[in-house]
Write an enzyme that holds these catalytic residues in place. Structure first.
Site: not given
Length: 284
Positions: A159, A182, A38-39, A42, A155
């Site tokens: 999808q 982000v 996770l970044h 997320h 991003k």
């Protein structure tokens, strides 16, 4: 005062009990599907979910069916302790962390086959297995968690469109929400795969965003679309990228467009830098 860590469920009975508990007071439930590592992108999704819903479930599952044999499933970053610390800090209520045997038990034989946005000749041209794997696992997550809303980053734009269409077509009762990408301060879209970039490649990577912004500016000024896209592509390859695609598409259908009149328009790209494949997009 330290935040309470989220509940963790690793089996379907445990998940059902936990979700029933979250819903006990007619709470709305949001789901943020992730593959972990996770970044801040997320965590922005988790915070958006917490603003829109009473309770938030985050799934962490590195899905083997969306990786081709040549891709990085084994090497995909797995950072459980760090992920859990970030989710505790963000205030998530529940983490759904099944293993592959729970998600795909022995004898598993059903897949969701996607068309429409999944056959737009973008990612599907280079990763033909990908959207079938994504749709099947996300379909399972939606039926397992039964959320009111699910949150995905823009991003992965194709999808997002595939999942939105699937939820609608199959009447899954889930509202799919797309959230703005982000970015790092230099414009690079946040991605779990950015850890693969060498220091030199990391310094080069923001060229993708610069090229998209320059292309969007020229398109808005009324320049010829084909000429402008060729210029953006040349800027990207000159920086050392191997370009898979750099295209202007309709923002909703992903159909090809030949001018701004065909819009709304989205610029969508994928390119390799060293061994790392990056994807990105912006609205024009």
């Amino acid at each position: 005062m330290p935040r309470r860590a989220p509940q963790i469920a690793r089996t379907l009975p445990a998940l059902r009990r936990a979700v029933d508990g979250l819903r006990a007071r007619k709470a709305t439930v949001g789901l943020v599907p992730t593959m972990g590592a996770l970044h801040d992108g997320h965590i922005a999704l988790v915070r958006l979910a917490l603003r829109r819903c009473d309770k938030v479930v985050v799934s962490i599952f590195v899905n083997p069916t969306q990786f081709a044999p040549t891709e990085d499933f084994g090497a995909y970053p797995r950072t459980w302790k760090s992920d859990l610390a970030k989710l505790t800090e963000a205030g998530a209520d529940l983490v759904w962390n099944p293993d592959a045997k729970v998600m795909y038990p022995e004898g598993f034989a059903t897949k969701i086959v996607t068309e429409g946005p999944a056959t737009a000749d973008l990612e599907d041209r280079f990763r033909p297995h990908f959207f079938g794997g994504v749709a099947t696992v996300v379909g399972k997550l939606f039926t397992q968690v039964r959320p009111d809303m699910a949150f995905f980053g823009e991003k992965d734009f194709q999808q997002l469109k595939v999942v939105t269409r699937m939820a609608r077509d199959l009447d899954l009762g889930v509202k799919v929400i797309g959230a703005t990408t982000v970015r790092e301060r230099d414009g690079l879209a946040m991605s779990s795969r950015n850890v693969y970039l060498s220091p030199e490649d990391r310094a080069t990577a923001p060229v993708l965003y610069k090229a998209m912004k320059e292309t969007a500016k020229r398109l808005k000024a009324g320049e010829d679309m084909e000429t402008v896209l060729a210029g953006g592509a040349a800027m990207i390859t000159a920086a050392g990228f191997v370009l898979d695609y750099f295209e202007a598409r309709h923002s909703e259908t992903l159909a090809k467009v030949s001018s701004m009149k065909d819009g709304p328009v989205r610029l969508i790209l994928a390119a390799k830098l060293g061994k790392t494949r990056l994807i990105d997009n912006i609205g024009v």
